[in-house]
Design a protein around this motif. Sequence first.
Motif, short mmCIF file in Angstrom:
data_model
loop_
_atom_site.label_atom_id
_atom_site.label_comp_id
_atom_site.label_asym_id
_atom_site.label_seq_id
_atom_site.Cartn_x
_atom_site.Cartn_y
_atom_site.Cartn_z
N SER A 268 0.80 -1.21 0.00
CA SER A 268 0.00 0.00 0.00
C SER A 268 0.84 1.27 0.00
CB SER A 268 -0.94 0.01 1.22
OG SER A 268 -0.19 -0.03 2.43
N ASP A 269 2.15 1.15 0.15
CA ASP A 269 3.01 2.32 0.24
C ASP A 269 4.25 2.11 -0.61
OD1 ASP A 269 4.70 4.42 0.89
OD2 ASP A 269 4.24 4.36 3.04
N PRO A 270 4.35 2.78 -1.76
CA PRO A 270 5.52 2.60 -2.63
C PRO A 270 6.85 2.90 -1.93
CG PRO A 270 3.79 3.80 -3.77
CD PRO A 270 3.36 3.70 -2.34
N ALA A 271 6.85 3.82 -0.97
CA ALA A 271 8.09 4.14 -0.26
C ALA A 271 8.56 2.95 0.57
CB ALA A 271 7.90 5.37 0.62
N VAL A 272 7.62 2.24 1.18
CA VAL A 272 7.98 1.05 1.95
C VAL A 272 8.47 -0.05 1.01
CG1 VAL A 272 7.07 -0.79 3.43
CG2 VAL A 272 6.44 1.59 3.86
N ALA A 273 7.78 -0.22 -0.12
CA ALA A 273 8.21 -1.24 -1.08
C ALA A 273 9.63 -0.96 -1.57
CB ALA A 273 7.24 -1.28 -2.26
N ALA A 274 9.93 0.32 -1.83
CA ALA A 274 11.27 0.67 -2.27
C ALA A 274 12.29 0.42 -1.16
CB ALA A 274 11.31 2.13 -2.71
N ALA A 275 11.90 0.69 0.08
CA ALA A 275 12.81 0.47 1.21
C ALA A 275 13.15 -1.02 1.36
CB ALA A 275 12.19 1.00 2.50
N LEU A 276 12.16 -1.89 1.13
CA LEU A 276 12.42 -3.33 1.23
C LEU A 276 13.45 -3.76 0.20
CD1 LEU A 276 8.89 -4.94 1.81
CD2 LEU A 276 10.51 -4.03 3.47
N LYS A 277 13.29 -3.29 -1.01
CA LYS A 277 14.24 -3.68 -2.06
C LYS A 277 15.63 -3.13 -1.79
CE LYS A 277 12.71 -4.15 -6.16
NZ LYS A 277 12.18 -3.98 -7.55
N GLU A 278 15.71 -1.89 -1.34
CA GLU A 278 17.01 -1.31 -1.01
C GLU A 278 17.68 -2.07 0.13
OE1 GLU A 278 16.02 2.67 -0.03
OE2 GLU A 278 15.46 3.22 -2.09
N ALA A 279 16.89 -2.45 1.12
CA ALA A 279 17.46 -3.20 2.25
C ALA A 279 17.96 -4.57 1.80
CB ALA A 279 16.40 -3.36 3.35
N ALA A 280 17.23 -5.22 0.88
CA ALA A 280 17.66 -6.53 0.38
C ALA A 280 18.99 -6.42 -0.35
CB ALA A 280 16.59 -7.11 -0.53
N VAL A 281 19.13 -5.42 -1.20
CA VAL A 281 20.37 -5.24 -1.95
C VAL A 281 21.53 -4.96 -0.99
CG1 VAL A 281 21.55 -3.77 -3.62
CG2 VAL A 281 19.19 -4.49 -4.03
N GLU A 282 21.28 -4.09 0.00
CA GLU A 282 22.33 -3.75 0.95
C GLU A 282 22.72 -4.95 1.81
OE1 GLU A 282 23.02 -0.85 4.84
OE2 GLU A 282 21.13 -0.79 3.73
N THR A 283 21.72 -5.72 2.25
CA THR A 283 22.00 -6.87 3.12
C THR A 283 22.73 -7.97 2.37
OG1 THR A 283 19.98 -6.33 4.35
CG2 THR A 283 20.96 -8.49 4.76
N GLU A 284 22.41 -8.15 1.11
CA GLU A 284 23.14 -9.13 0.29
C GLU A 284 24.63 -8.78 0.26
OE1 GLU A 284 24.17 -12.25 -1.99
OE2 GLU A 284 22.09 -11.94 -1.36
N ALA A 285 24.92 -7.50 0.08
CA ALA A 285 26.31 -7.09 -0.07
C ALA A 285 27.07 -7.05 1.25
CB ALA A 285 26.37 -5.72 -0.75
N THR A 286 26.42 -6.61 2.31
CA THR A 286 27.14 -6.36 3.56
C THR A 286 27.01 -7.47 4.59
OG1 THR A 286 25.25 -5.17 4.52
CG2 THR A 286 26.86 -3.88 3.26
N VAL A 287 25.99 -8.31 4.47
CA VAL A 287 25.77 -9.36 5.46
C VAL A 287 25.93 -10.76 4.86
CG1 VAL A 287 24.15 -10.37 7.12
CG2 VAL A 287 24.22 -7.88 6.79
#
Length: 460
Positions: A268-287
């Motif tokens: 229901s919130d595009p900003a939240v959807a974008a945050a999930l994708k950004e977090a996934a990309v960051e977590t893949e690289a750093t964790v």
Amino acid sequence: MNRTPGTARDIGGVPAGTVVTAEFARLLARDVYVWGWPIVNAFHRRASFAAAPERGLVGGVLPAAPIGYVTMLSGYVDPAQRWVAHPNQDVVYGFGYGAVDDDPVVLQLPDFGDRFWVCSLYDARSEEFSRLGSQYGTEPGNYLVVGPRWDGRVPDGIRDVLHAPTELVAMGPRVFLDDTAEDLQAVQPLLNQLVIHPLSAHTGEPSHVDWREIPHFPGGANTSGEHQWVDPGTFFDELPGILDRVPPLPGEESRYAMMRALLAAAGSDPAVAAALKEAAVETEATVVAPLFDFRTNGTRLPGGWNSPLNVARWGFDYLTRTATAKSNMYVNQPEETRYFFQEYDSLDRRLDGDRRYTITFPPRQVPPVNGFWSLTLYNPEHFFAPNALGRYSIGTKSKDLTYASDGSLTIHIQHERPSDEHAANWLPAPRGAFELTIRAYWPGPAIEDGTWTPPPVHQV
């Protein structure tokens, strides 16, 4: 988070209609990504098998089979395969996937005599739920693997029924093979009777497949690292289906509710959807990416070795589950196999083929096992490092190892061929970085209680 009035129900402790900020979503998403990475990995691996037209070898090296079937190799795994990292060359592998809610799977297990074998079955979390093999005294016969939602009739001639926790089942038989041509010939009749197929294809009659004659399918051999099975860009798009097909463990109900609330907010919130994708990309690289290194996997032991203590029986240890799925997925339970990883020498320097090393097992101190043991060398991508000798591991399978007069065993690890007196104990190393793994199949009490650990790797 700001609560809105008039909420009708709670979702995982968060009232429905609660405003979820993008920053809070990003925080939760990192945890969810680590939790779900191995599960998404497993579903993508199964999907890759579903494309196989029949049991065979992709590119002549990779066993592949339609859903419900297992393809067995007829000898050691080819060094060129890149489907799963960290293989070993002291067993004959087989592999396949089932969808056992739709169509259970029948395992036809022969009489292996005194030859070590294990038939590992994994759920979607890569937890091993089976106890089939030499150490369990498994009787030959037919075994049925069913899913949690299957409600059918068990046919006659089934010795036992195994209940899988999830509908996805990964199946990985392993049968010991030594380095001799005589043993390679002797194991073939046993392998040909190790047949796994869907219940819908089961006739009740004994099956026989000559695995040396199965077809080869086109497919290029990847010469770099393992295939990237999880895409952070689509992870959260796939997560709803994962939650539907993989029920929560007891105690995970609130986690599931939280994840569904997070997904609802993203819907229901595009900003939240974008945050999930950004977090996934960051977590893949750093964790997740750093978990590929074996020094991040398990408990540090004397001599600098690492060993995870709960492999294939993770429970709520999401960290080790993801580390293993990233570095060497589909391992055996601790009482079936203990794994010891080493990337550094006794002076804490990265192992490098431009130097020479030894590992010396004192008298009567080779790995104490009831099955067998091996020491395997890998490149930094966890695959075999090519060498002219074609020798990638040493251990019980090696019939020409030479012991010192006091009964000690020294393994020589280096790039150049050593002197003749050490040649039988030579494990060839590449130029540049490499790493080592000791496997102890059916470990003895001294390994299980921690009184035995591997000796350090010394630079000569």
